[in-house]
Structure formats: C-alpha cells, structure tokens
Design a protein around this motif. Structure first.
Motif, PDB file in Angstrom:
ATOM      1  N   LEU A  80     -11.097  -2.484  -3.200  1.00 53.40           N
ATOM      2  CA  LEU A  80      -9.671  -2.104  -3.313  1.00 53.40           C
ATOM      3  C   LEU A  80      -9.322  -0.589  -3.857  1.00 53.40           C
ATOM      4  O   LEU A  80      -8.795   0.387  -3.093  1.00 53.40           O
ATOM      5  CB  LEU A  80      -8.666  -2.977  -3.719  1.00 53.40           C
TER       6      LEU A  80
ATOM      7  N   SER B 180       0.801  -1.146   0.015  1.00 58.24           N
ATOM      8  CA  SER B 180       0.019   0.199  -0.036  1.00 58.24           C
ATOM      9  C   SER B 180       0.756   1.152  -0.141  1.00 58.24           C
ATOM     10  O   SER B 180       0.522   2.342  -0.479  1.00 58.24           O
ATOM     11  CB  SER B 180      -0.811  -0.052   1.342  1.00 58.24           C
TER      12      SER B 180
ATOM     13  N   TRP C  49      -0.814  -7.469  -7.381  1.00 57.54           N
ATOM     14  CA  TRP C  49      -1.099  -6.884  -6.047  1.00 57.54           C
ATOM     15  C   TRP C  49      -2.498  -7.245  -5.381  1.00 57.54           C
ATOM     16  O   TRP C  49      -2.359  -7.778  -4.411  1.00 57.54           O
ATOM     17  CB  TRP C  49      -0.553  -5.369  -5.891  1.00 57.54           C
ATOM     18  N   MET C  50      -3.311  -6.928  -6.044  1.00 56.64           N
ATOM     19  CA  MET C  50      -4.629  -7.078  -5.685  1.00 56.64           C
ATOM     20  C   MET C  50      -4.593  -8.679  -5.264  1.00 56.64           C
ATOM     21  O   MET C  50      -5.388  -8.987  -4.386  1.00 56.64           O
ATOM     22  CB  MET C  50      -5.667  -6.723  -6.749  1.00 56.64           C
ATOM     23  N   ARG C  51      -4.426  -9.499  -6.480  1.00 55.97           N
ATOM     24  CA  ARG C  51      -4.590 -10.824  -5.920  1.00 55.97           C
ATOM     25  C   ARG C  51      -3.675 -11.408  -4.810  1.00 55.97           C
ATOM     26  O   ARG C  51      -4.353 -12.323  -4.083  1.00 55.97           O
ATOM     27  CB  ARG C  51      -4.241 -11.776  -7.329  1.00 55.97           C
TER      28      ARG C  51
ATOM     29  N   TYR D  89      -5.525 -10.508  -1.405  1.00 59.62           N
ATOM     30  CA  TYR D  89      -6.797 -11.388  -1.233  1.00 59.62           C
ATOM     31  C   TYR D  89      -6.440 -12.280  -0.260  1.00 59.62           C
ATOM     32  O   TYR D  89      -7.201 -12.428   0.413  1.00 59.62           O
ATOM     33  CB  TYR D  89      -7.114 -11.956  -2.420  1.00 59.62           C
TER      34      TYR D  89
ATOM     35  N   PRO E 234      -7.677  -9.404 -12.336  1.00 58.50           N
ATOM     36  CA  PRO E 234      -7.974 -10.448 -11.397  1.00 58.50           C
ATOM     37  C   PRO E 234      -8.679 -11.683 -11.577  1.00 58.50           C
ATOM     38  O   PRO E 234      -8.547 -12.792 -10.994  1.00 58.50           O
ATOM     39  CB  PRO E 234      -8.426  -9.631 -10.253  1.00 58.50           C
TER      40      PRO E 234
ATOM     41  N   ALA F 164     -11.677  -6.233  -6.457  1.00 59.78           N
ATOM     42  CA  ALA F 164     -10.931  -5.150  -7.040  1.00 59.78           C
ATOM     43  C   ALA F 164     -11.779  -3.640  -6.774  1.00 59.78           C
ATOM     44  O   ALA F 164     -10.869  -2.631  -6.458  1.00 59.78           O
ATOM     45  CB  ALA F 164     -10.851  -5.380  -8.616  1.00 59.78           C
TER      46      ALA F 164
ATOM     47  N   PHE G 247      -7.873  -4.888   3.912  1.00 62.03           N
ATOM     48  CA  PHE G 247      -7.572  -5.953   2.762  1.00 62.03           C
ATOM     49  C   PHE G 247      -8.527  -7.219   3.022  1.00 62.03           C
ATOM     50  O   PHE G 247      -9.201  -7.571   2.229  1.00 62.03           O
ATOM     51  CB  PHE G 247      -6.202  -6.367   2.315  1.00 62.03           C
TER      52      PHE G 247
END
Length: 337
Positions: A198, A125, A156-158, A161, A223, A195, A180
């Motif tokens: 986020l 982040s 990064w998002m995945r 998770y 994603p 997504a 998160f």
C-alpha cells in the motif's frame, strides 16, 4: 450536512470562547483567513471521524455513535487530537480549541446522527491525505510523534484488506479498490508485505512518506497487531502505551523508538530495565527496538526475561506474536493467538 461532517458554518465546536460561531462575524471569510478553520475541520473533525470509522468498523460497530460510546476509542480520539493534531494547527484568535474537541466528542456520541462506519470509510484513498497524512507531515517536519495517527492509517490498511475480523468480505468502496484487492491477494497472511504494498501507491503516499521510517515503522507494526488481536484490543493498548503517559525513566527510549533512532532506543531501553525491572513497558520497548533492527533473538530473550517476571501483558504478547511471524513459526503463532 453530509454524513462525513457538518458544513463549515454548522460544525459543532466551531465557536469562540464567547459562544459565537467561529465562522460568523465580519462578513464572509475568504482566502488565508479561512484556511485555519478549514484545517481544524479537516484534521480534527474529519480526521477523527475517519479514524473512528475504520477502527470502529473492524471492532464490529455499525455506527459512529456506538464507537464513541467506547471509552478506549474516545480516549484514543482525544489523545490524537490533543497530542498530534492540535500542535499542527494555527488556531484562530478567539477559538477555544479544547471546547471544539469536546463538542466533536459529543457530536460523535449523538445517536440522532446515525452515521455508519462503513459509509464514513468510503473513498479513503482520497480522504486520507488531507485528513490524516497532512497532520503526519507537519509533525514529522517538527520532529514530533506520529504514533497515534499511524494507528489510524493502519486501521485504514486493515479495512481495505477487504476481510473483517470474522473472515467476512468487506465491500470496499474506493476508486483504488481494485488495486487494494490485488495487493491483498499477493500478501495473504503477510500484514507487513501488505502494508508495504500500500505504501507503494503514489496516489496516496508520496515518496516523502514512503521513504520515511519515522512514519512507516509504526504504521507497519500496527496491522500485525490488528490482524492478530483485533481493533478492540489494539486501540486501548495503543492508548495505554502513549509515551507521555509513561514514567519519566522510560519516556526517552519510547520517543527514540518512535523516531526510528533504534540504537539509541536500545541503550535507553536497557537502562530503563535496570532502573525498574518490574515495569513491563521497559521490556516491550527494548524488544521493539531489537525487532526494528532485525535482532530477533535479542528481542525474544528480552521478552523471556519479562515472562520470568510474570509480566505477560498484551503488549508483550503482541511482540511475541510478531517475532513468531517474522521467524515463520506458525505453531507459536497459533499458541499465542
């Protein structure tokens, strides 16, 4: 130097064409004189490091040098540096940017530098805005593609998770880890919703990016691919579908899709199929544009045309999975998985 990159003076590749360190000479560099070098380090070295860390960890690689031994991941890194990062930089006089990039690849491949992917993935982040999102903003301002950087953001998002591709828990080390986890819990089985959740975190994504479809559209698409097919398949697919590698007749429609000009992309995609009905990318590009406009039946019909021509490429299969997900067809999703 730390695991996430060398010091400014010691960065491999921080050299001029004559072989002299770009940070040396004429005394200490200060103020605006230092800014171009700092941007090179943050966006090329650190940005690439982070992208390989997230995607490499998801692909099951413990160390960066293992990720950099994979040809598809190196191709992705090189193309992101060359096509999306380099155009945003003010290159200092005497610096050979291509040599700098080559040196970074060699550095990342070096097993004597055993940097763990999960270590580099820490505190995303805080790292994402200067390393990757700054590049995204500059490209959007110049009306250039952000497709490859978007895959890094999606990686990064995945990762945050909190669950790897084998269903094991990921220990996410980040000041926003609790946020998160909360967003992930609210969107289990919903990559798009996750997504979007986020994107709502203003500590990372300011309103300019949160409300920018040229950025959010490609990020939200990735994603779903990473959840369905994994990083090891998604990365080479992203490289193979980079618009500049496509035939000239298809390039316009692809760029229009990236820039969220979907109606224009639909027209161009239809023309591309007429020009060459045997090229799979023409169908996937047209279907993608239909999906972004919410025309799922038209997208499905386009992919059926591709299937009748035996053009069942990974990109076609990914789109079929996306449509099944959006239409809430779990049996079809299981079949495609």
């Amino acid at each position: 130097p730390g695991a996430d990159g060398p010091s400014q003076r010691g960065a491999l590749g921080d050299r001029s064409a004559g072989g002299r360190a770009a940070w040396d000479g004429g005394g200490a560099r200060r103020g605006a004189d230092v800014a171009p070098f700092e941007a090179m380090k943050l966006r090329l070295l650190n940005g690439s490091h982070s992208a390989l860390a997230y995607l490499g960890f998801l692909a099951g690689r413990e160390f960066i040098y293992q990720v950099a031994a994979e040809p598809a991941f190196v191709a992705y890194m090189r193309r992101m540096m060359e096509r999306e990062v380099a155009p945003t930089l003010k290159v200092p006089q005497g610096v050979d940017l291509r040599s700098y990039q080559d040196a970074l690849v060699q550095r990342f491949r070096n097993p004597a530098l055993p940097h763990r992917t999960q270590q580099i993935a820490m505190d995303g982040s805080q790292k994402l805005p200067p390393r990757i999102l700054a590049t995204v903003r500059d490209n959007l301002a110049a009306d250039r593609s952000v497709e490859l950087a978007s895959l890094a953001v999606a990686g990064w998002m995945r990762y945050v998770y909190g669950e790897d591709e084998q269903g094991r828990r990921i220990e996410v080390s980040d000041p926003l880890a609790a946020s998160f986890a909360s967003i992930a819990a609210a969107h289990r089985g919903d990559p798009t919703g996750f997504a979007q959740g986020l994107f709502a975190l203003r500590a990372i994504f300011d309103a300019d990016l949160h409300n920018e479809p040229r950025f959010t559209t490609p990020v939200i698409r990735r994603p779903t691919e990473l959840f369905a097919f994994g990083a090891a398949q998604t990365v080479p697919l992203a490289v193979s579908c980079t618009p500049s590698l496509l035939p000239d007749s298809f390039r316009a429609g692809s760029v229009s899709t990236e820039l969220a000009r979907f109606e224009q992309a639909i027209e161009e995609g239809a023309r591309a199929i007429e020009l060459d009905p045997a090229h799979s990318f023409a169908y996937s590009n047209l279907a993608s544009s239909y999906v972004f406009r919410g025309r799922l039946d038209d997208a499905e019909a386009t992919l059926q045309r591709a299937s009748r021509r035996k053009l069942d490429t990974p990109e076609i299969l990914i789109l079929q999975y996306q449509i099944a997900f959006l239409k809430n067809e779990p049996a079809e999703m299981r079949r495609l998985s």
